[in-house]
Design an enzyme around this catalytic site. Structure first.
Site, mmCIF file in Angstrom:
data_model
loop_
_atom_site.group_PDB
_atom_site.id
_atom_site.type_symbol
_atom_site.label_atom_id
_atom_site.label_comp_id
_atom_site.label_asym_id
_atom_site.label_seq_id
_atom_site.Cartn_x
_atom_site.Cartn_y
_atom_site.Cartn_z
ATOM 1 N N THR A 233 16.941 -29.299 -20.437
ATOM 2 C CA THR A 233 17.696 -30.264 -19.388
ATOM 3 C C THR A 233 18.080 -31.451 -20.537
ATOM 4 O OG1 THR A 233 17.262 -31.908 -17.781
ATOM 5 C CG2 THR A 233 15.309 -31.262 -18.746
ATOM 6 N N ASP A 234 19.236 -32.171 -20.021
ATOM 7 C CA ASP A 234 19.309 -33.642 -20.914
ATOM 8 C C ASP A 234 18.576 -34.472 -20.620
ATOM 9 O OD1 ASP A 234 20.400 -34.108 -18.157
ATOM 10 O OD2 ASP A 234 22.321 -34.296 -18.539
ATOM 11 N N TYR B 30 8.621 -34.763 -15.203
ATOM 12 C CA TYR B 30 9.363 -33.509 -15.322
ATOM 13 C C TYR B 30 9.888 -33.556 -16.557
ATOM 14 C CZ TYR B 30 13.579 -30.490 -15.253
ATOM 15 O OH TYR B 30 14.465 -29.798 -15.271
ATOM 16 N N LYS C 18 9.516 -30.764 -20.057
ATOM 17 C CA LYS C 18 10.489 -30.157 -20.613
ATOM 18 C C LYS C 18 10.704 -30.571 -21.843
ATOM 19 C CE LYS C 18 13.063 -27.605 -18.838
ATOM 20 N NZ LYS C 18 12.785 -26.186 -18.363
HETATM 21 P P1 NAD Z 1 14.476 -23.806 -9.423
HETATM 22 O O1 NAD Z 1 13.587 -24.706 -9.066
HETATM 23 O O2 NAD Z 1 15.685 -23.493 -8.540
HETATM 24 O O3 NAD Z 1 13.807 -22.328 -9.791
HETATM 25 C C1 NAD Z 1 12.727 -22.377 -10.856
HETATM 26 C C2 NAD Z 1 12.166 -20.792 -10.668
HETATM 27 O O4 NAD Z 1 11.208 -20.570 -11.609
HETATM 28 C C3 NAD Z 1 11.927 -20.464 -9.289
HETATM 29 O O5 NAD Z 1 12.494 -19.250 -8.936
HETATM 30 C C4 NAD Z 1 10.391 -20.423 -9.270
HETATM 31 O O6 NAD Z 1 9.752 -19.573 -8.349
HETATM 32 C C5 NAD Z 1 10.089 -19.878 -10.755
HETATM 33 N N1 NAD Z 1 8.679 -20.364 -11.156
HETATM 34 C C6 NAD Z 1 8.311 -21.705 -11.092
HETATM 35 N N2 NAD Z 1 6.959 -21.564 -11.783
HETATM 36 C C7 NAD Z 1 6.883 -20.290 -12.209
HETATM 37 C C8 NAD Z 1 5.928 -19.871 -12.914
HETATM 38 N N3 NAD Z 1 4.770 -20.437 -13.180
HETATM 39 N N4 NAD Z 1 5.960 -18.387 -13.222
HETATM 40 C C9 NAD Z 1 6.807 -17.739 -12.696
HETATM 41 N N5 NAD Z 1 8.204 -18.279 -12.297
HETATM 42 C C10 NAD Z 1 7.985 -19.600 -11.871
HETATM 43 O O7 NAD Z 1 15.160 -24.253 -10.995
HETATM 44 P P2 NAD Z 1 16.756 -24.383 -11.546
HETATM 45 O O8 NAD Z 1 17.211 -25.688 -11.074
HETATM 46 O O9 NAD Z 1 17.344 -23.131 -11.242
HETATM 47 O O10 NAD Z 1 16.452 -24.613 -13.235
HETATM 48 C C11 NAD Z 1 16.039 -23.426 -14.076
HETATM 49 C C12 NAD Z 1 15.833 -23.942 -15.356
HETATM 50 O O11 NAD Z 1 16.948 -24.785 -15.789
HETATM 51 C C13 NAD Z 1 14.919 -24.841 -15.309
HETATM 52 O O12 NAD Z 1 13.973 -24.758 -16.701
HETATM 53 C C14 NAD Z 1 15.388 -26.573 -15.395
HETATM 54 O O13 NAD Z 1 14.400 -27.176 -16.110
HETATM 55 C C15 NAD Z 1 16.521 -26.084 -16.250
HETATM 56 N N6 NAD Z 1 17.574 -27.044 -15.959
HETATM 57 C C16 NAD Z 1 17.884 -27.035 -14.478
HETATM 58 C C17 NAD Z 1 19.026 -28.091 -14.436
HETATM 59 C C18 NAD Z 1 19.546 -28.381 -13.000
HETATM 60 O O14 NAD Z 1 20.504 -29.152 -12.732
HETATM 61 N N7 NAD Z 1 19.244 -27.774 -11.868
HETATM 62 C C19 NAD Z 1 19.935 -28.571 -15.392
HETATM 63 C C20 NAD Z 1 19.515 -28.463 -16.803
HETATM 64 C C21 NAD Z 1 18.272 -27.592 -16.743
#
Ligand code: NAD
Length: 354
Positions: A132-133, A157, A161
Site C-alpha cells: 500500500t501507499d 496497519y 505492511k
Molecule cells: P481484504 O481485507 O478485502 O481481503 C483480505 C483477504 O485476506 C481476505 O480474504 C482474508 O480472508 C484474507 N486473509 C486475512 N488473513 C489471512 C491469513 N492469515 N491467511 C490467509 N488469508 C488471510 O483486503 P483488500 O482490500 O483486498 O487488500 C488486499 C491486499 O492489498 C492487502 O495486502 C492490502 O494491504 C493491499 N492493498 C489494499 C488497498 C485497498 O485500498 N484496499 C490498497 C493498496 C494495497
C-alpha cells in the site's frame, strides 16, 4: 501460468482472480476466510476449470508447504492481509501476525520451493507482494509518492505492511528470490467489505443512518478502480523484472468529504430518498481518527513508462458503477453487515453511531 494467490476471497484478490482466469491462468486461492474473506466474491469463478481454493492460514508453514508442493505454481501473488486501519488501532496483534509473520512464512515456503526449481521455471518464477501507499506516511499539500519515497508508516496497519515490504526486499536481496512489490493507493469498486469508506457511505445512506466523516473531511486519498489495480498486478506478474517495485495509483485525488458528496449525488439520482431530501443531509463530522494521515498521492510514472499501464476507469464512472453494483447486490453485502458495518472509528469515537 499457475498462480498461487493469497487473500483471493478479499476485495482486490477476487478481482485479480477474475483477471488472471480471463487471461488463461490457473489460480489456486489460499485464504483463511477471516471476517473479511467472502466466498461469495468468488461465486462467479467457482466452476471455472482453472480455479482452485484452499482454506488455509498463511502463518501455517506446513499448509503453505503443501500448497506449493501440490499446486506447483509458476508465481505467487500475495494479497492476504489484515487491511482495516481502524481495526489495527483497536487490536494491532493480528496485523503483526498475519501481515508480518504470515509474509515471512510465505516467503520461506516460496524460497524453499523456488530453490527446487530449475531452468525456465526457476528464471520465470515471481513473488509479487501487494502493498500500500500508506507505508510512505502522510503528504502535505504538494508532492506525490514514488518508488524512491522513504518509508514513514504511521498506523499499526501501515507499519505492519512496511515491515512486510522490508521482509520481501530482504528475501530478494539476501536469498535471490525473484520478488516484486506494488505500493498502491486506495482502491474502490464492487465487493469491497462494508466497513471501508465507500461501501460504508453507500449502505449507511440507504439505511437512513448518519454518514460519519472523520475530522474536517479534508483528508485526501488517491482513488483507483479495483479492476485497474488487478490489471496492473497481472501485468507485473507477466513482465516485471525481479526486484522491481511499482507505485500504482489512479491520479484521482479526492477529499473524504468529496467522496461522501459524490456518493450522495449518485444515490440521489439512482435511488432518491422518499422525502425528496438529498442524502447529503445525512453527512456528519465525527472525531478524527488518531494519527490520521492527511494526504496520499501516487506518481505512477514508472509503471506507465515500463509497461504502458494507466488507469482506464475514471473516478466518476467507477464510482457510479460501484454504487449501482451495491444497489443491485444486497444478496452479497447484507449477510456481512451485522458485524462489519459497526466497525467505523476507534472504540472511543464509536459514540457517533445512533
Ligand atoms: P481484504 O481485507 O478485502 O481481503 C483480505 C483477504 O485476506 C481476505 O480474504 C482474508 O480472508 C484474507 N486473509 C486475512 N488473513 C489471512 C491469513 N492469515 N491467511 C490467509 N488469508 C488471510 O483486503 P483488500 O482490500 O483486498 O487488500 C488486499 C491486499 O492489498 C492487502 O495486502 C492490502 O494491504 C493491499 N492493498 C489494499 C488497498 C485497498 O485500498 N484496499 C490498497 C493498496 C494495497
Amino acid at each position: 501460468m499457475r498462480t498461487l494467490l493469497t487473500g483471493g476471497a478479499g476485495f482486490i484478490g477476487s478481482a485479480l482472480v477474475r483477471e488472471l482466469l480471463a487471461r488463461g491462468d490457473e489460480v489456486l486461492v489460499v485464504d483463511k476466510l477471516t471476517y473479511a474473506g467472502v466466498e461469495a466474491s468468488l461465486d462467479e469463478v467457482a466452476l471455472h476449470p482453472g480455479f482452485r481454493f484452499l482454506k488455509a492460514d498463511i502463518c501455517d508453514a506446513s499448509a503453505m508447504a503443501g500448497a506449493f508442493h501440490d499446486f506447483q505454481p509458476d508465481r505467487v501473488a500475495h494479497l492476504a492481509a489484515e487491511t482495516h486501519v481502524d481495526r489495527s488501532i483497536d487490536g494491532p496483534a493480528v496485523f503483526i501476525q498475519t501481515n508480518v509473520v504470515g509474509t515471512q512464512v510465505l516467503l520461506d515456503q516460496a524460497l524453499a520451493y523456488w530453490r527446487g526449481l530449475t531452468g525456465a521455471a526457476r528464471d520465470g518464477f515471481r513473488f509479487l507482494h501487494v502493498s500500500t501507499d500508506e507505508v510512505f506516511g502522510s503528504l502535505g499539500a504538494e508532492g506525490r509518492f514514488d518508488e524512491t519515497t522513504p518509508y514513514d508508516p504511521r498506523s499499526p496497519y501501515s507499519a505492519s505492511k512496511a515491515a512486510s515490504d522490508h521482509l520481501v526486499r530482504a528475501w530478494g536481496q539476501t536469498f535471490g528470490l525473484p520478488v516484486l512489490i506494488s505500493n498502491c493507493s486506495n482502491n474502490y469498486g464492487p465487493r469491497q467489505f462494508p466497513e471501508k469508506l465507500i461501501p460504508t457511505l453507500i449502505l449507511r445512506a440507504l439505511s437512513g443512518e448518519s454518514l460519519p466523516i472523520y475530522g474536517d473531511g479534508l483528508n485526501v486519498r488517491d482513488w483507483l478502480f479495483v479492476e485497474d489495480h488487478a490489471r496492473a498486478l497481472a501485468l507485473m506478474l507477466q513482465v516485471a523484472e525481479p526486484g522491481r517495485t511499482y507505485c500504482v495509483g489512479g491520479n484521482a485525488e479526492r477529499t473524504n468529504l468529496q467522496i461522501a458528496e459524490r456518493v450522495c449525488e449518485a444515490l440521489d439520482h439512482l435511488q432518491p430518498r422518499s422525502d425528496g431530501f438529498s442524502y447529503q443531509t445525512q453527512i456528519v463530522f465525527v472525531e478524527d481518527r488518531p494519527g490520521h494521515d492527511r494526504r496520499y498521492a501516487i506518481d505512477a510514472g514508472r509503471i506507465a513508462q515500463d509497461h504502458a499501464w494507466r488507469p482506464r476507469i475514471d473516478f466518476d464512472t467507477g464510482l457510479r458503477h460501484t454504487v449501482i453494483w451495491y444497489l443491485e447486490h444486497s444478496d452479497w453485502w447484507r449477510p456481512l453487515t451485522k458485524d462489519g458495518m459497526v466497525r467505523m472509528g476507534t472504540r472511543d469515537s464509536l459514540s457517533f453511531r445512533e
